[in-house]
Enzyme design. Structure first.
Site, mmCIF file in Angstrom:
data_model
loop_
_atom_site.group_PDB
_atom_site.id
_atom_site.type_symbol
_atom_site.label_atom_id
_atom_site.label_comp_id
_atom_site.label_asym_id
_atom_site.label_seq_id
_atom_site.Cartn_x
_atom_site.Cartn_y
_atom_site.Cartn_z
ATOM 1 C CG HIS A 35 -7.838 9.878 3.481
ATOM 2 N ND1 HIS A 35 -8.056 9.775 2.302
ATOM 3 C CD2 HIS A 35 -6.531 9.578 3.618
ATOM 4 C CE1 HIS A 35 -7.805 8.476 2.031
ATOM 5 N NE2 HIS A 35 -6.700 8.583 2.402
ATOM 6 C CG HIS A 42 -2.440 10.029 0.242
ATOM 7 N ND1 HIS A 42 -1.977 8.953 -0.029
ATOM 8 C CD2 HIS A 42 -3.813 9.332 1.420
ATOM 9 C CE1 HIS A 42 -2.340 7.544 0.717
ATOM 10 N NE2 HIS A 42 -3.714 8.302 1.021
ATOM 11 N NE ARG A 82 -3.121 6.538 -3.497
ATOM 12 C CZ ARG A 82 -4.172 7.415 -3.156
ATOM 13 N NH1 ARG A 82 -4.706 7.143 -2.233
ATOM 14 N NH2 ARG A 82 -4.323 8.398 -3.280
ATOM 15 C CE1 TYR A 100 -1.729 3.229 1.582
ATOM 16 C CE2 TYR A 100 -1.124 5.491 2.056
ATOM 17 C CZ TYR A 100 -1.960 4.345 1.842
ATOM 18 O OH TYR A 100 -3.078 4.845 1.524
ATOM 19 C CE1 TYR A 118 -4.445 6.502 6.185
ATOM 20 C CE2 TYR A 118 -3.739 4.949 4.570
ATOM 21 C CZ TYR A 118 -4.165 5.949 4.852
ATOM 22 O OH TYR A 118 -4.199 6.524 3.331
#
Lengths: 208, 262
Positions: free
Chosen positions: B182, B180, B177, B167, B128
């Site tokens: 959000h 995905h 995770r 990640y 991120y």
């Protein structure tokens, strides 16, 4: 067999996660991407009403502040009118005042703040008067579905005592978890709040 | 909207007309909490200290809940729904190019028009762009990882991005995770406000994710998984995934129950 009811089901909620700032407040994540950004400032120079800072923290079950929480507020203007077509009350609308803002907590202190005005009393559809309040929505890592609560104002004692929502709270002591306390700092009005997710002072959260 | 994008529209042409009593501005349908993850879900450890323990107080919707912020095109910039270009510095971001599109509907099946949809994600390596993310996968200099769109008058939205990578995260020692994106969605009233995550068809991390498995209802979990939509793809350019989002429906106000004379 009766006819089937073909309603769809609401999409399941998922946590906003620790990196919610990227999408909703990118400057807090550390970068600049959009031409226009949303913020914690609800007022413009033309907004009617008493200017105030609404500030506080959200505490976890150990009493520690959440430092990665995001709050949104939704409120009426100083005339008690929401800037939305479903509000058919008589108060004057101010097109420039959207009545909504969002803020992330400080990554060190956990403090969250909004620059806004005190909303007017609301007249609901049944004609009842509701005390001035700000609607609050809370998301964060570890919060699986956004939490809804409200903040009322400590200097509106008579209106708060008659408010139909505060009076729904069975234990009078728990009503105080929704009251922001008025104070002053450097000549400016500051209303302070603490939202406790757990514990004896747990804030009242609503299933709206 | 260009010709290519308009070919993506109306993905539900074969769908029967939704059940549509007069569009209401009464209260929202009661939320079915059995399809949402519970606040306290010990397998997702962060929820333990961040979940209320008292019962939620049920609130009949008043004007405070059925109203909500209204957004318009003035709030957005021209590249806001193009994550391939909205942070590009000296080239395109690395990764599989994808289009994500679908509709925001309410529980009656009606499209939710002109509502704000915001989205954010990791880059193709699972990193991120956030000052608190320290995963060793590199930042992509050409990828910001966020965007937003306003639905059209049928509730349709679309955006372009690269597929995010999975990640690791600190829950169990070896928790990962699934890939995905959000999503944050508003609807017309503040009581419809929703944040969720979209997953990708076929991802083997889905059934072992401690966050996803907090959802108690298998069908509700499956509805968060976007299918590959070959028909929505752009040949020699981008694959597409389809993701519809359903917000709470709203009751009509057939009769105003006010005392005569008031």
């Amino acid at each position: 067999m009766p006819q089937p009811l073909d309603y769809l089901k609401e999409t399941a909620s998922q946590t906003a996660g620790p990196y919610v700032h990227i999408g909703l407040l990118p400057a807090m994540a550390g970068f600049d991407i959009f031409e226009k950004n949303f913020s914690n400032v609800l007022v413009t120079p033309n907004t009617e009403g008493e200017r105030l800072t609404l500030e506080g923290k959200v505490l976890d079950g150990t009493g520690a502040p959440l430092r990665d929480v995001l709050l949104e507020v939704w409120q009426a203007n100083a005339s008690g009118r929401y800037n939305h077509p479903a509000d058919r009350s008589a108060g004057a609308l101010e097109q420039e005042f959207r009545g909504w803002g969002r803020a992330g907590s400080d990554f060190e202190s956990g403090l969250v703040s909004f620059e806004t005005i005190k909303p007017g009393a609301i007249t609901d559809r049944a004609g009842r008067t509701c005390a001035p309040h700000v609607n609050v929505w809370i998301v964060a890592r570890g919060i699986n579905i956004g939490l809804n609560t409200r903040l009322y104002f400590s200097d509106e004692e008579a209106a708060n005592a008659a408010d139909p929502v505060l009076n729904l709270i069975e234990q009078p002591a728990r009503r105080s978890t929704l009251i922001a306390k008025r104070g002053e700092r450097a000549g400016k009005v500051v209303y302070s709040f603490t939202i406790n997710l757990q514990g004896p002072e747990e804030t009242v959260f609503f299933d709206v | 909207m260009n010709a290519q994008a308009s070919a993506l529209r109306d993905p539900r042409l074969n769908r029967p007309e939704p059940f549509a009593p007069p569009l209401g501005d009464g209260g929202f349908f009661q939320r079915d909490r059995s399809i949402h993850p519970p606040a306290h879900a010990p397998g997702y450890k962060s929820s333990v200290l961040r979940s209320p323990r008292q019962a939620l107080l049920s609130l009949e919707n008043s004007v405070s809940e059925i109203t909500g912020p209204v957004f318009g095109h003035n709030d957005l910039g021209p590249l806001d729904n193009d994550l391939i270009r909205n942070y590009a510095k000296d080239g395109d971001p690395v990764g599989e190019r994808i289009i994500v599109h679908g509709r925001v509907l309410d529980e009656t099946g009606r499209g939710v028009p002109n509502t704000l949809v915001e989205f954010w994600q990791a880059n193709a390596g699972g990193r991120y762009r956030h000052k608190k993310d320290t995963y060793l996968a590199p930042i992509d200099p050409n990828f910001g990882g966020c965007g937003r769109a306003l639905t059209d008058d049928t509730g349709y939205y679309y955006f372009r991005t690269v597929k995010p990578g999975p990640y690791p995260w600190r829950n169990y020692v070896n928790s990962w995770r699934p890939a995905h994106i959000h999503f944050s969605v508003f609807g017309s009233g503040f009581a419809q406000r929703l944040i969720t995550q979209m997953y990708f068809e076929g991802d083997p991390l889905i059934p072992v994710c401690p966050i996803l498995t907090t959802i108690p209802d298998k069908d509700a979990l499956d509805r968060l998984v976007a299918p590959l939509d070959l028909n929505g793809s752009t040949p020699f350019d981008s694959l597409a995934y389809r993701f519809d989002i359903v917000l709470r429906g709203q009751r009509s106000t057939y009769f105003e129950n006010r005392t005569a004379g008031n």
